[in-house]
Design a protein around this motif. Structure first.
Motif, short mmCIF file in Angstrom:
data_model
loop_
_atom_site.label_atom_id
_atom_site.label_comp_id
_atom_site.label_asym_id
_atom_site.label_seq_id
_atom_site.Cartn_x
_atom_site.Cartn_y
_atom_site.Cartn_z
N SER A 1 -1.03 6.17 -9.24
CA SER A 1 -0.89 4.89 -8.56
C SER A 1 0.11 4.99 -7.40
CB SER A 1 -0.44 3.83 -9.57
OG SER A 1 -0.25 2.60 -8.94
N LYS A 2 1.16 5.76 -7.60
CA LYS A 2 2.17 5.93 -6.55
C LYS A 2 1.54 6.60 -5.32
CE LYS A 2 6.53 7.00 -7.37
NZ LYS A 2 7.76 7.72 -7.72
N THR A 3 0.71 7.62 -5.55
CA THR A 3 0.04 8.31 -4.44
C THR A 3 -0.90 7.36 -3.70
OG1 THR A 3 0.19 10.40 -5.62
CG2 THR A 3 -1.43 10.27 -3.84
N ILE A 4 -1.66 6.59 -4.46
CA ILE A 4 -2.57 5.61 -3.84
C ILE A 4 -1.78 4.61 -3.00
CG2 ILE A 4 -4.18 3.72 -4.31
CD1 ILE A 4 -5.14 5.40 -6.75
N ASN A 5 -0.65 4.15 -3.52
CA ASN A 5 0.17 3.20 -2.77
C ASN A 5 0.73 3.81 -1.49
OD1 ASN A 5 -0.03 0.70 -3.97
ND2 ASN A 5 1.36 1.26 -5.60
N ILE A 6 1.11 5.06 -1.54
CA ILE A 6 1.61 5.72 -0.32
C ILE A 6 0.48 5.85 0.70
CG2 ILE A 6 2.59 7.86 0.62
CD1 ILE A 6 4.57 6.11 -1.05
N ILE A 7 -0.71 6.19 0.23
CA ILE A 7 -1.88 6.27 1.13
C ILE A 7 -2.17 4.89 1.73
CG2 ILE A 7 -4.39 6.63 1.21
CD1 ILE A 7 -3.90 8.87 -0.93
N LEU A 8 -2.14 3.85 0.90
CA LEU A 8 -2.35 2.49 1.41
C LEU A 8 -1.27 2.09 2.40
CD1 LEU A 8 -3.49 0.63 -1.85
CD2 LEU A 8 -4.89 1.20 0.15
N VAL B 1 -3.76 -5.88 -1.47
CA VAL B 1 -2.82 -6.61 -2.32
C VAL B 1 -3.42 -6.82 -3.71
CG1 VAL B 1 -1.42 -8.70 -2.55
CG2 VAL B 1 -1.77 -7.70 -0.29
N LEU B 2 -4.73 -7.06 -3.76
CA LEU B 2 -5.39 -7.22 -5.05
C LEU B 2 -5.24 -5.95 -5.89
CD1 LEU B 2 -7.18 -8.97 -6.90
CD2 LEU B 2 -9.17 -7.93 -5.76
N TYR B 3 -5.28 -4.80 -5.26
CA TYR B 3 -5.05 -3.54 -5.99
C TYR B 3 -3.68 -3.58 -6.68
CZ TYR B 3 -3.86 1.25 -7.01
OH TYR B 3 -3.44 2.38 -7.65
#
Length: 122
Positions: free
Chosen positions: A5-12, A113-115
């Motif tokens: 999740s942290k990686t996805i958030n950094i990508i986002l 934001v929904l993510y």
């Protein structure tokens, strides 16, 4: 391979930051830069801390509410034959092109934001 999740958030964060920077040449750049930058900050913050559920819901509601101002232009766009025009330059005689881009951008921002809301563990 599972992406954290942290990686996805950094990508986002990177994506929404790029979206914000691209807006700097628009006539209404302050509005759109602020929207995308705010979503980028939400994503990077959420990589390390949990944001309140109510805050995320309010942001999603605001983004979707603002998108309603462009909904009729998006409907106009759906009724044209040459859908590829959306990737072209702004044409003042065709306001539905820019309105559709803005509508879809707000939906993408709301999904970002929904993510954050969906990945919460509460």
């Amino acid at each position: 391979m599972k992406i954290s999740s942290k990686t996805i958030n950094i990508i986002l964060f990177v994506l929404f930051s790029l979206f914000a920077v691209v807006q700097l040449n628009d006539p209404d750049s302050a509005v759109w830069f602020s929207i995308y930058a705010a979503v980028a900050v939400i994503c990077v913050y959420s990589a390390f801390k949990t944001l309140p559920k109510l805050f995320l819901i309010v942001v999603i509601a605001l983004l979707l509410g603002y998108s309603l101002f462009y909904f009729s232009l998006f409907i106009d766009y759906l009724q044209i034959d040459h859908k590829e025009e959306i990737f072209g330059t702004m044409v003042y005689e065709k306001p539905y092109l820019e309105g559709s881009r803005e509508f879809m951008g707000l939906l993408i921002a709301a999904l970002g934001v929904l993510y954050q809301l969906k990945k919460r563990k509460d």
